[in-house]
Design an enzyme around this catalytic site. Structure first.
Site, PDB file in Angstrom:
ATOM      1  N   TYR A   1      -2.621  -0.842  10.295  1.00  0.00           N
ATOM      2  CA  TYR A   1      -2.509  -1.030   8.857  1.00  0.00           C
ATOM      3  C   TYR A   1      -1.180  -0.502   8.331  1.00  0.00           C
ATOM      4  CZ  TYR A   1      -3.946  -1.017   3.946  1.00  0.00           C
ATOM      5  OH  TYR A   1      -4.029  -1.255   2.596  1.00  0.00           O
TER       6      TYR A   1
ATOM      7  N   SER B   1       0.873  -1.171   0.000  1.00  0.00           N
ATOM      8  CA  SER B   1       0.000   0.000   0.000  1.00  0.00           C
ATOM      9  C   SER B   1       0.907   1.216   0.000  1.00  0.00           C
ATOM     10  CB  SER B   1      -0.884   0.000   1.256  1.00  0.00           C
ATOM     11  OG  SER B   1      -1.484   1.259   1.476  1.00  0.00           O
TER      12      SER B   1
END
Length: 254
Positions: free
Chosen positions: A159, A146
């Site tokens: 995350y 990501s």
């Protein structure tokens, strides 16, 4: 597997294949693969993806598994290779978002689960697929990280930490196979229209720290990510190893 034909039309394995990005990856890899195995903890979502891949003319199989469970992953890798042949492409894509909360309020059990799926799951996938690829000396692995692997995001400590770890695992694995024809790269999506982003947006609207502060100007589409994964898995990217491919329309450029 020692025939050129098997490398031209390899077997692909996609984890998290029941989600929006995973489904797009499976469909895209179906255009260049002999067969696609779709793994997800949501059996119905995986089965839907498999049916769509089959409808496009590629053999497919849905498998329910928890990517953080070594026994399940070891078994499914064996089963896929027994059914279809050697895995030549591995989209190591499964992941979860956790919650949006300031770090000092972030639930420890949620943090643990995010790390279990997003980090241990990626590690386990690499471990068991590389154990098959290394003796053959070829293959392509693409880990889904990501843009959170290269920047911070307020409210997303679990995350962000997990995706930084995915990038570290990618680079480590790439160095370990650098003298073979195996390549390990990472794709780093920015915000993509998906269930995950909708959930994060919803949480951010109810939190003092949230995803909306990440600077996103427009969302990408799952197909944008799938196209880059397909390139990294292809022979056109045979000299690309250990790379972090950002796909975010320039959001992180400024």
């Amino acid at each position: 597997m020692n025939g050129a034909g098997e490398q031209d039309r390899p077997v692909a394995l996609v984890t998290g294949g029941g989600g929006d990005i995973g489904r797009a990856i499976a469909l895209r890899l179906g255009r260049m693969s002999k067969a696609v195995a779709i793994v997800d903890i949501d059996e119905q979502a995986a089965a839907l993806t498999a049916s769509l891949v089959q409808a496009n003319g590629c053999e497919a199989r849905a498998v329910r598994a928890d990517v953080a469970n070594p026994e399940q992953i070891a078994h499914l890798v064996d089963a896929i290779e027994d059914a279809f042949g050697p895995i030549g492409i591995f989209a190591n894509n499964a992941g979860i978002e956790g919650v949006v909360a300031p770090l000092h309020e972030y639930p420890e059990d949620v943090f643990d689960r995010v790390m279990q799926v997003n980090v241990k799951g990626v590690f386990i996938g690499l471990k068991y697929v590389l154990a098959r690829m290394i003796p053959r000396g070829w293959g392509a692995i693409v880990n889904t990280a990501s843009t959170s692997a290269i920047r911070g995001r307020a409210g997303l400590s679990g995350y962000v930490a997990s995706k930084h770890a995915v990038l570290g695992l990618t680079r480590t694995a790439a160095l370990e196979v650098a003298e073979t024809r195996i390549r390990v790269n990472a794709v780093l999506p920015g915000p993509v229209e998906s269930r995950m982003i909708r959930e994060l947006d919803d949480q951010a609207g109810r939190a003092s720290h949230g995803f909306r502060r990440a600077g996103a100007t427009r969302y990408g589409q799952p197909q944008n990510i799938a196209d880059v994964v397909a390139f990294l898995a292809s022979r056109e990217a045979e000299h690309v190893n250990g790379a972090a491919w950002v796909v975010d329309a320039g959001i992180t450029a400024g």
